[in-house]
Scaffold this motif. Structure first.
Motif, PDB file in Angstrom:
ATOM      1  N   UNK A  97     -24.352  57.648 -98.608  1.00  0.00           N
ATOM      2  CA  UNK A  97     -24.722  58.201 -97.304  1.00  0.00           C
ATOM      3  C   UNK A  97     -23.612  59.129 -96.813  1.00  0.00           C
ATOM      4  N   UNK A  98     -22.366  58.731 -97.000  1.00  0.00           N
ATOM      5  CA  UNK A  98     -21.245  59.578 -96.588  1.00  0.00           C
ATOM      6  C   UNK A  98     -21.248  60.901 -97.345  1.00  0.00           C
ATOM      7  N   UNK A  99     -21.610  60.873 -98.603  1.00  0.00           N
ATOM      8  CA  UNK A  99     -21.685  62.103 -99.387  1.00  0.00           C
ATOM      9  C   UNK A  99     -22.766  63.030 -98.844  1.00  0.00           C
ATOM     10  N   UNK A 100     -23.921  62.494 -98.530  1.00  0.00           N
ATOM     11  CA  UNK A 100     -24.988  63.307 -97.958  1.00  0.00           C
ATOM     12  C   UNK A 100     -24.599  63.904 -96.625  1.00  0.00           C
ATOM     13  N   UNK A 101     -23.933  63.120 -95.787  1.00  0.00           N
ATOM     14  CA  UNK A 101     -23.480  63.617 -94.485  1.00  0.00           C
ATOM     15  C   UNK A 101     -22.493  64.763 -94.674  1.00  0.00           C
ATOM     16  N   UNK A 102     -21.535  64.593 -95.573  1.00  0.00           N
ATOM     17  CA  UNK A 102     -20.515  65.623 -95.780  1.00  0.00           C
ATOM     18  C   UNK A 102     -21.109  66.910 -96.339  1.00  0.00           C
ATOM     19  N   UNK A 103     -22.042  66.788 -97.277  1.00  0.00           N
ATOM     20  CA  UNK A 103     -22.634  67.983 -97.887  1.00  0.00           C
ATOM     21  C   UNK A 103     -23.445  68.765 -96.859  1.00  0.00           C
ATOM     22  N   UNK A 104     -24.281  68.088 -96.098  1.00  0.00           N
ATOM     23  CA  UNK A 104     -25.129  68.783 -95.126  1.00  0.00           C
ATOM     24  C   UNK A 104     -24.289  69.337 -93.975  1.00  0.00           C
ATOM     25  N   UNK A 105     -23.230  68.630 -93.583  1.00  0.00           N
ATOM     26  CA  UNK A 105     -22.357  69.151 -92.530  1.00  0.00           C
ATOM     27  C   UNK A 105     -21.675  70.435 -92.979  1.00  0.00           C
ATOM     28  N   UNK A 106     -21.211  70.467 -94.207  1.00  0.00           N
ATOM     29  CA  UNK A 106     -20.603  71.699 -94.717  1.00  0.00           C
ATOM     30  C   UNK A 106     -21.622  72.839 -94.744  1.00  0.00           C
ATOM     31  N   UNK A 107     -22.850  72.527 -95.114  1.00  0.00           N
ATOM     32  CA  UNK A 107     -23.900  73.547 -95.085  1.00  0.00           C
ATOM     33  C   UNK A 107     -24.196  74.027 -93.679  1.00  0.00           C
ATOM     34  N   UNK A 108     -24.209  73.111 -92.717  1.00  0.00           N
ATOM     35  CA  UNK A 108     -24.438  73.482 -91.317  1.00  0.00           C
ATOM     36  C   UNK A 108     -23.330  74.356 -90.774  1.00  0.00           C
ATOM     37  N   UNK A 109     -22.093  74.040 -91.134  1.00  0.00           N
ATOM     38  CA  UNK A 109     -20.976  74.889 -90.719  1.00  0.00           C
ATOM     39  C   UNK A 109     -21.082  76.276 -91.352  1.00  0.00           C
ATOM     40  N   UNK A 110     -21.544  76.334 -92.582  1.00  0.00           N
ATOM     41  CA  UNK A 110     -21.715  77.632 -93.244  1.00  0.00           C
ATOM     42  C   UNK A 110     -22.773  78.473 -92.541  1.00  0.00           C
ATOM     43  N   UNK A 111     -23.851  77.836 -92.130  1.00  0.00           N
ATOM     44  CA  UNK A 111     -24.902  78.565 -91.407  1.00  0.00           C
ATOM     45  C   UNK A 111     -24.368  79.077 -90.070  1.00  0.00           C
ATOM     46  N   UNK A 112     -23.624  78.231 -89.350  1.00  0.00           N
ATOM     47  CA  UNK A 112     -23.045  78.662 -88.076  1.00  0.00           C
ATOM     48  C   UNK A 112     -22.060  79.814 -88.288  1.00  0.00           C
ATOM     49  N   UNK A 113     -21.269  79.754 -89.335  1.00  0.00           N
ATOM     50  CA  UNK A 113     -20.323  80.839 -89.620  1.00  0.00           C
ATOM     51  C   UNK A 113     -21.068  82.128 -89.951  1.00  0.00           C
ATOM     52  N   UNK A 114     -22.166  82.020 -90.674  1.00  0.00           N
ATOM     53  CA  UNK A 114     -22.953  83.215 -90.998  1.00  0.00           C
ATOM     54  C   UNK A 114     -23.581  83.816 -89.739  1.00  0.00           C
ATOM     55  N   UNK A 115     -24.066  82.975 -88.832  1.00  0.00           N
ATOM     56  CA  UNK A 115     -24.644  83.471 -87.574  1.00  0.00           C
ATOM     57  C   UNK A 115     -23.573  84.189 -86.754  1.00  0.00           C
TER      58      UNK A 115
END
Length: 129
Positions: A97-115
């Motif tokens: 579960x921690x791995x899934x949280x970390x992966x999706x959080x990194x993806x969310x930060x990437x989307x915010x950085x792209x915006x």
């Protein structure tokens, strides 16, 4: 009178001492050390559950933003909270579960950085302050 009998021929395999340690390729018994099993092994279901929870968490916090700057800051704050939760899960809970949280959080930060980068590129004004 006793008749002397010749000594019997010794078995060639039994007379030699073992000169090599077995390789372990063919185990001859139970292991010499105990085998420990992980109480919460990483599974695909755990990773997916953590990823889904983190995606919902980031989405809910991202929806609080009214413009690009507030969206980005809400995403950064919610991502930090999610990663703190992932660190606690790694230590005391389910590492999948921690791995899934970390992966999706990194993806969310990437989307915010792209915006933020797209807004900065189109307006020529840094949107975060």
């Amino acid at each position: 009178m006793t008749i002397a009998r010749p000594d019997p021929v010794p078995d060639p395999g039994a007379a030699r001492p073992a000169s090599r340690t077995p390789s372990g390729l063919f185990p001859a018994g139970p292991p010499t050390r105990p085998t420990y099993r992980e109480p919460h092994p990483v599974t695909g279901g755990g990773v997916a559950a953590g990823g889904g929870a983190a995606a919902a968490w980031l989405l809910l916090f991202g929806l609080l933003g009214t413009d690009v700057a507030s969206y980005a800051w809400w995403t950064v704050v919610s991502g930090l909270l999610a990663w703190l939760t992932a660190l606690v899960l790694v230590r005391y809970g389910d590492r999948g579960v921690a791995t899934g949280v970390a992966i999706v959080t990194a993806g969310g930060w990437s989307i915010a950085a792209a915006v933020v980068a797209v807004r900065w590129a189109t307006s020529a004004d840094w949107p975060l302050w």
